[in-house]
Design a protein around this motif. Structure first.
Motif, mmCIF file in Angstrom:
data_model
loop_
_atom_site.group_PDB
_atom_site.id
_atom_site.type_symbol
_atom_site.label_atom_id
_atom_site.label_comp_id
_atom_site.label_asym_id
_atom_site.label_seq_id
_atom_site.Cartn_x
_atom_site.Cartn_y
_atom_site.Cartn_z
ATOM 1 N N UNK A 2 21.149 -10.257 17.936
ATOM 2 C CA UNK A 2 20.077 -9.266 17.954
ATOM 3 C C UNK A 2 19.053 -9.597 16.879
ATOM 4 N N UNK A 3 17.791 -9.725 17.272
ATOM 5 C CA UNK A 3 16.733 -9.985 16.301
ATOM 6 C C UNK A 3 15.874 -8.740 16.144
ATOM 7 N N UNK A 4 15.278 -8.623 14.981
ATOM 8 C CA UNK A 4 14.380 -7.510 14.684
ATOM 9 C C UNK A 4 13.057 -8.063 14.171
ATOM 10 N N UNK A 5 11.995 -7.327 14.443
ATOM 11 C CA UNK A 5 10.669 -7.755 13.992
ATOM 12 C C UNK A 5 9.774 -6.530 13.894
ATOM 13 N N UNK A 6 9.005 -6.453 12.824
ATOM 14 C CA UNK A 6 8.102 -5.316 12.698
ATOM 15 C C UNK A 6 7.146 -5.481 11.532
ATOM 16 N N UNK A 7 6.098 -4.652 11.562
ATOM 17 C CA UNK A 7 5.079 -4.680 10.516
ATOM 18 C C UNK A 7 5.388 -3.632 9.450
ATOM 19 N N UNK A 8 5.257 -4.056 8.201
ATOM 20 C CA UNK A 8 5.487 -3.177 7.055
ATOM 21 C C UNK A 8 4.225 -3.196 6.197
ATOM 22 N N UNK A 9 3.534 -2.069 6.125
ATOM 23 C CA UNK A 9 2.277 -1.998 5.374
ATOM 24 C C UNK A 9 2.526 -1.482 3.965
ATOM 25 N N UNK A 10 1.909 -2.134 2.991
ATOM 26 C CA UNK A 10 1.951 -1.674 1.604
ATOM 27 C C UNK A 10 0.648 -0.945 1.331
ATOM 28 N N UNK A 11 0.733 0.361 1.061
ATOM 29 C CA UNK A 11 -0.475 1.146 0.808
ATOM 30 C C UNK A 11 -0.338 1.849 -0.539
ATOM 31 N N UNK A 12 -1.482 2.135 -1.133
ATOM 32 C CA UNK A 12 -1.464 2.818 -2.419
ATOM 33 C C UNK A 12 -2.817 2.731 -3.089
ATOM 34 N N UNK A 13 -2.900 3.291 -4.275
ATOM 35 C CA UNK A 13 -4.135 3.251 -5.046
ATOM 36 C C UNK A 13 -4.335 1.852 -5.622
ATOM 37 N N UNK A 14 -5.558 1.523 -6.049
ATOM 38 C CA UNK A 14 -5.780 0.228 -6.680
ATOM 39 C C UNK A 14 -4.859 0.020 -7.876
ATOM 40 N N UNK A 15 -4.390 -1.206 -8.029
ATOM 41 C CA UNK A 15 -3.558 -1.601 -9.173
ATOM 42 C C UNK A 15 -2.160 -1.000 -9.152
ATOM 43 N N UNK A 16 -1.689 -0.560 -7.984
ATOM 44 C CA UNK A 16 -0.320 -0.050 -7.894
ATOM 45 C C UNK A 16 0.702 -1.184 -7.877
#
Length: 296
Positions: A2-16
């Motif tokens: 079984x394989x998995x695949x997905x998008x993971x977004x890193x969000x936050x304020x500047x300089x986090x």
């Protein structure tokens, strides 16, 4: 298997610490890093294999109150990266806490009803007693599935986060070849590494008033590559500072960017830089498209 695949977004304020974290996760310098805020300007994709999962890490610009067309395009790129993701990692600077820009990100995520994991970064800079009240203050406003406490700079806690991501991404085939590191063209990587050195070697408003475009990227018969790039600045004084007395500053910027690029591309690079004044480049649609940003 079984394989998995997905998008993971890193969000936050500047300089986090988003760019530092994605570079730590992938083990490569994909996103430029500097002590100054608002360094990342467009979406950067890092491709990471973990067990039988392909984690597609999306580093986004810091989210702040935009003023210029460039600013608006950067913030739009950040939220687009989050909306397209299977999981969003909300990165909070544990030392800075919930300041105005971080609060704005929390408020927006709370309205979107997406899968959010809370990541408290820079935990090596604060006492353990400060982390619980900060976590509570955020989770009272935003429903999060998991909470992670780590230091992107030292790497503490990063492996645990990666293991959880690998286990919880949706089942499905890989979207990229397993040995790919990013979907960014080499031309754009070259421009970004030059821009990183502008951030590191100049001060005040100059890094924010400069952009870099790769004009030419040519393979040579010996396996090396010749790269010609232009640095656009808004004012004549900025051009003089970037060139430096006797050309020393521009040579230093080029030498360090060339070394980083050679390591990333794993081959010799010959980098030639030119500096041009172009007032108002940060309001030009063509310039924004050239650096990987859509119109906004």
């Amino acid at each position: 298997m079984t394989t998995r695949c997905g998008f993971v977004a890193l969000v936050g304020a500047p300089n986090a610490g988003k760019s530092t974290l994605i570079n730590r996760m992938t083990g490569a310098k994909l996103s430029i890093v500097s002590p100054k805020a608002q360094t990342t300007r467009f979406r950067v994709l890092g491709i990471l294999m973990r067990q039988t999962s392909q984690i597609l890490l999306v580093d986004t610009p810091g989210i702040f109150k935009p003023r210029r067309k460039l600013d608006r395009a950067m913030v739009a790129a950040a939220w687009t990266g989050s909306q397209d993701a299977d999981i969003s990692l909300l990165l909070i600077d544990a030392k800075a806490g919930i300041r105005e820009e971080a609060q704005s990100v929390i408020d927006t995520l709370a309205k979107q009803k997406r899968r959010v994991w809370l990541v408290l970064n820079k935990t090596d800079l604060v006492s353990a007693q400060q982390l619980l009240p900060l976590t509570r203050a955020i989770t009272e406003q935003l429903a999060v599935e998991h909470v992670f406490m780590l230091s992107a700079r030292s790497g503490d806690g990063v492996e645990d986060l990666l293991d959880h991501l690998a286990a919880e991404l949706p089942e499905g085939p890989y979207l990229y070849p397993e040995d790919d590191l990013t979907d960014l063209p080499d031309r754009l990587l070259a421009a970004e590494l030059v821009r990183e050195q502008i951030f590191m070697q100049t001060h005040e408003e100059i890094p924010y008033q400069a952009t870099v475009e790769t004009e030419s990227f040519k393979e040579r018969p010996d396996g090396s590559v010749r790269i010609d790039a232009t640095i656009y600045v808004s004012r004549p004084g900025h051009k003089a500072i970037l060139i430096g007395e006797g050309g020393r500053k521009i040579r230093s910027i080029g030498e360090r960017a060339r070394l980083d690029l050679g390591r990333l591309l794993e081959r010799p690079c010959h980098l030639f830089l030119n500096v041009r004044e172009r007032a108002g480049w940060d309001e030009e649609k063509a310039r924004l498209r050239a650096i990987g940003l859509d119109d906004a």
